[in-house]
Design a protein around this motif. Structure first.
Motif, short mmCIF file in Angstrom:
data_model
loop_
_atom_site.label_atom_id
_atom_site.label_comp_id
_atom_site.label_asym_id
_atom_site.label_seq_id
_atom_site.Cartn_x
_atom_site.Cartn_y
_atom_site.Cartn_z
N LYS A 31 0.87 -1.18 0.00
CA LYS A 31 0.00 0.00 0.00
C LYS A 31 0.90 1.23 0.00
CE LYS A 31 -3.75 -2.17 2.57
NZ LYS A 31 -4.57 -2.10 3.79
N PRO A 32 0.46 2.36 -0.59
CA PRO A 32 1.31 3.55 -0.61
C PRO A 32 1.79 3.94 0.78
CG PRO A 32 -0.62 3.85 -1.99
CD PRO A 32 -0.82 2.56 -1.25
N ALA A 33 3.09 4.19 0.89
CA ALA A 33 3.70 4.48 2.19
C ALA A 33 4.96 5.31 2.01
CB ALA A 33 4.03 3.18 2.92
N PHE A 34 5.42 5.83 3.14
CA PHE A 34 6.71 6.52 3.20
C PHE A 34 7.62 5.77 4.16
CE2 PHE A 34 3.99 10.45 2.51
CZ PHE A 34 4.31 10.57 1.17
N SER A 50 7.85 2.62 8.70
CA SER A 50 7.07 2.68 7.47
C SER A 50 5.69 3.18 7.86
CB SER A 50 6.97 1.29 6.85
OG SER A 50 6.05 1.28 5.79
N ALA A 51 5.19 4.18 7.13
CA ALA A 51 3.91 4.76 7.48
C ALA A 51 3.05 4.98 6.24
CB ALA A 51 4.11 6.09 8.21
N GLN A 52 1.82 4.49 6.29
CA GLN A 52 0.87 4.64 5.19
C GLN A 52 0.11 5.95 5.36
OE1 GLN A 52 -1.46 1.06 5.40
NE2 GLN A 52 0.22 -0.23 4.68
N ILE A 53 0.83 7.04 5.10
CA ILE A 53 0.28 8.38 5.36
C ILE A 53 0.35 9.26 4.11
CG2 ILE A 53 0.70 8.32 7.85
CD1 ILE A 53 3.33 9.83 7.34
N THR A 54 0.29 8.65 2.94
CA THR A 54 0.51 9.38 1.69
C THR A 54 -0.67 10.24 1.25
OG1 THR A 54 -0.20 7.47 0.40
CG2 THR A 54 2.16 7.65 0.88
N VAL A 55 -1.84 10.08 1.82
CA VAL A 55 -3.00 10.87 1.39
C VAL A 55 -2.89 12.32 1.89
CG1 VAL A 55 -5.51 11.15 1.57
CG2 VAL A 55 -4.52 8.88 1.18
N HIS A 56 -2.55 12.49 3.16
CA HIS A 56 -2.54 13.83 3.76
C HIS A 56 -1.16 14.47 3.83
CE1 HIS A 56 -6.74 13.62 4.78
NE2 HIS A 56 -6.57 12.48 5.42
N TYR A 57 -0.11 13.72 3.52
CA TYR A 57 1.24 14.23 3.73
C TYR A 57 2.12 13.99 2.51
CZ TYR A 57 -0.56 13.88 8.47
OH TYR A 57 -1.35 14.00 9.58
N THR A 58 3.13 14.85 2.38
CA THR A 58 4.18 14.67 1.39
C THR A 58 5.49 14.56 2.15
OG1 THR A 58 4.66 17.03 1.18
CG2 THR A 58 2.94 16.12 -0.28
#
Length: 113
Positions: A31-34, A50-58
């Motif tokens: 899943k999209p992650a940083f 690893s954090a799946q926080i790509t919707v609200h953050y860049t």
């Protein structure tokens, strides 16, 4: 609501504040992650998450942000990446993660009380 626990159970979860010092895309994740590097101060040091926080953050707006993380879970292998900390957040109304954070700056490594 989850099953009730004792205060002693809560004390076993080591939640600390840290500052994100690096954030890069993690294209190998399912899943999209940083991939994050988080500074938890001199006693704990810099840890990976690893954090799946790509919707609200860049990656750019994550640098310097203080976040909360569980630092006493065992590391978890996520594809080619070893995540050492669980970065905490909440689902918004659409299921995207919003980071849990402190309202005012506090020293890195401080434990949640």
């Amino acid at each position: 609501m989850a099953e009730q626990i004792t205060y002693a159970d809560f004390e076993r979860v080591d939640i600390r504040v840290g500052t994100i010092i690096e954030a890069i895309p993690f294209p190998e994740a399912r899943k999209p992650a940083f991939k994050l590097l988080i500074d938890f101060g001199p006693d704990i040091g810099i840890k990976k998450s690893s954090a799946q926080i790509t919707v609200h953050y860049t990656p750019e707006n994550l640098i310097g942000r203080q976040v909360l993380g569980v630092v006493n879970f065992p590391p978890r292998q996520i594809g080619p990446f070893r995540s050492e900390v669980l970065t905490l957040g909440f689902e918004d109304g659409n299921g995207a993660i919003v980071l849990a954070a402190v309202e005012q700056p506090v020293p890195n490594g401080r434990k949640m009380m």
